[in-house]
Design an enzyme around this catalytic site. Structure first.
Site, PDB file in Angstrom:
ATOM      1  N   SER A  41      45.538  24.080  29.876  1.00 40.76           N
ATOM      2  CA  SER A  41      45.067  24.882  31.003  1.00 40.76           C
ATOM      3  C   SER A  41      43.668  25.444  30.804  1.00 40.76           C
ATOM      4  CB  SER A  41      46.038  26.036  31.267  1.00 40.76           C
ATOM      5  OG  SER A  41      46.216  26.823  30.106  1.00 40.76           O
ATOM      6  N   ASP A 348      44.037  36.603  33.380  1.00 47.99           N
ATOM      7  CA  ASP A 348      45.426  36.822  33.775  1.00 47.99           C
ATOM      8  C   ASP A 348      46.333  37.141  32.590  1.00 47.99           C
ATOM      9  OD1 ASP A 348      45.233  34.369  32.570  1.00 47.99           O
ATOM     10  OD2 ASP A 348      46.606  33.350  33.935  1.00 47.99           O
ATOM     11  N   HIS A 351      44.458  33.425  30.137  1.00 51.95           N
ATOM     12  CA  HIS A 351      43.235  32.640  30.202  1.00 51.95           C
ATOM     13  C   HIS A 351      42.009  33.543  30.351  1.00 51.95           C
ATOM     14  CE1 HIS A 351      46.594  30.264  31.947  1.00 51.95           C
ATOM     15  NE2 HIS A 351      46.127  29.351  31.111  1.00 51.95           N
TER      16      HIS A 351
END
Length: 383
Positions: A41, A348, A351
């Site tokens: 991610s 968040d 990340h």
């Protein structure tokens, strides 16, 4: 262990960048024609959400002004790197509509691991697109590009020339999910037992790409996940486990062990691949400094998430991650984004913000975190 450890979405690892610059001399213009990225991610530009469409706001709010498949409020390190080299953002390999692969492809997907997800080391919840799968996708991509050019098939307008693979930059930003996915169940010592396997797989992947013509590799190392709100709220610990900056000491020490082993292994790989220059990028150094001294970078918050729920000190709840709504008690609550993400290191709880990613990119370009010494903006005048 909540969203990060149960869904295996970490600020991905490994993050090691290997760069083989055999064709780029200090006194010549280094022109990379494409970037091929492998990751999770931390560098996924929309692959996961192309496969499993569901992303909603406030993702992408800073730069794109809408969700675009990034696990951030804006651009990722790989986006900034592409921009710096004069390329468009990388199209996700899994995106069937709107992709343009003339300047490379992104095989990264959210929650990906280095080791195969069906191994007994992991439980359900991680991406099926492990590094081995991403490598196979890369190989198939090359085969198809060669076939299309040799047969002059339709679709060549979105494909690179067949000789591009030796003129491309291969980046690796993966391994974090391998590290975090089992922290809650087997602890730091248990995780450390299989980290050599993770690093060995990364090295093996580099060798395979080199074998099919890869000439330049960048590998980013593992981030200081012990400073992440998601880990701080999901990993059982006492106050004595925290350093003066509020980060988890045992977790970050294990990260240091991983990074040290990764650096050593890449050095050995560099020796084995005589015509390759392998660069280890210590992005951990920059990110840790951001968490510890955000004010020095013009930011305000280190270990507090911009988008989340729960207030101080972390603004993160394992049951209510960014952008979601849930009934808690008698009230419906939503994990909302702050209005000033540029003042946060953590987007968040899992990340980085665009602001943090940009600062890491600056360190990559000037060569201050590369080993051996390597300044992309000096070797490539176009940067």
């Amino acid at each position: 262990m909540g969203y990060v450890l149960n869904r295996r979405v970490s600020f991905s690892l490994l993050t090691v960048i290997i760069v083989m610059f055999s064709s780029c001399k200090a006194d010549s213009k280094c022109e990379f024609k494409a970037i091929f990225n492998f990751g999770d991610s931390n560098s996924d530009t929309g692959g996961f959400w192309a496969a499993f469409p569901a992303q909603s706001g406030p993702w992408g709010m800073t730069y794109f002004k809408k969700p675009v498949g990034r696990a951030s409020d804006g651009r990722l390190i790989i986006d900034f790197l592409a921009e710096s080299l004069g390329m468009p953002f990388l199209s996700p390999y899994l995106q069937s509509i709107g992709s343009d692969f003339r300047h490379g492809a992104n095989f990264a997907t959210l929650a990906s691991t280095v080791l195969l997800p069906n191994t007994s080391l992991f439980v359900s919840g991680i991406s099926p697109f492990s590094l081995a799968i991403q490598l196979n996708q890369m190989k198939q991509f090359k085969v198809r590009v060669d076939e299309f050019h040799s047969s002059d098939l339709p679709g060549l307008h979105i494909l690179p020339p067949s000789n591009i693979f030796g003129k491309s930059l291969y980046t690796f930003y993966i391994g974090q999910n391998d590290f975090t996915s089992n922290l809650a169940s087997i602890g730091v010592d248990g995780v450390k037992q299989y980290l050599p396997q993770v690093i060995g797989q990364i090295s093996g992947t580099i060798k395979e790409i080199y074998g099919i013509g890869g000439q330049t590799f960048l590998v980013l190392n593992l981030a200081p996940v012990g400073c992440y709100p998601a880990i701080l709220t999901g990993y059982t610990h006492s106050n004595s486990d925290l350093d003066k900056f509020g980060c988890l000491i045992p977790v970050n020490k294990a990260v240091e062990y991983y990074n040290s082993l990764l650096k050593k292994t890449l050095s050995e790989t560099r020796t084995e691949l005589k015509n390759a220059t392998i660069i280890y990028l210590d992005t951990h150094k920059t990110l840790l400094d951001l968490f510890q001294h955000p004010l020095s970078y013009g930011m305000k918050h280190g270990i507090k998430a911009c988008c989340g729920y729960g207030g101080r000190p972390y603004n993160f709840d394992q049951k209510l991650f960014c952008g979601t709504t849930k009934v808690i008690g008698n009230s419906s609550v939503t994990a909302k984004a702050c209005r000033d993400p540029q003042n946060y290191v953590s987007w968040d709880g899992i990340h980085a913000t665009e602001a943090a990613n940009h600062r890491i990119l600056t360190a990559i370009l000037n060569g201050s975190i590369s080993y051996p010494p390597f300044a992309l903006n000096h070797i490539c005048p176009s940067v």
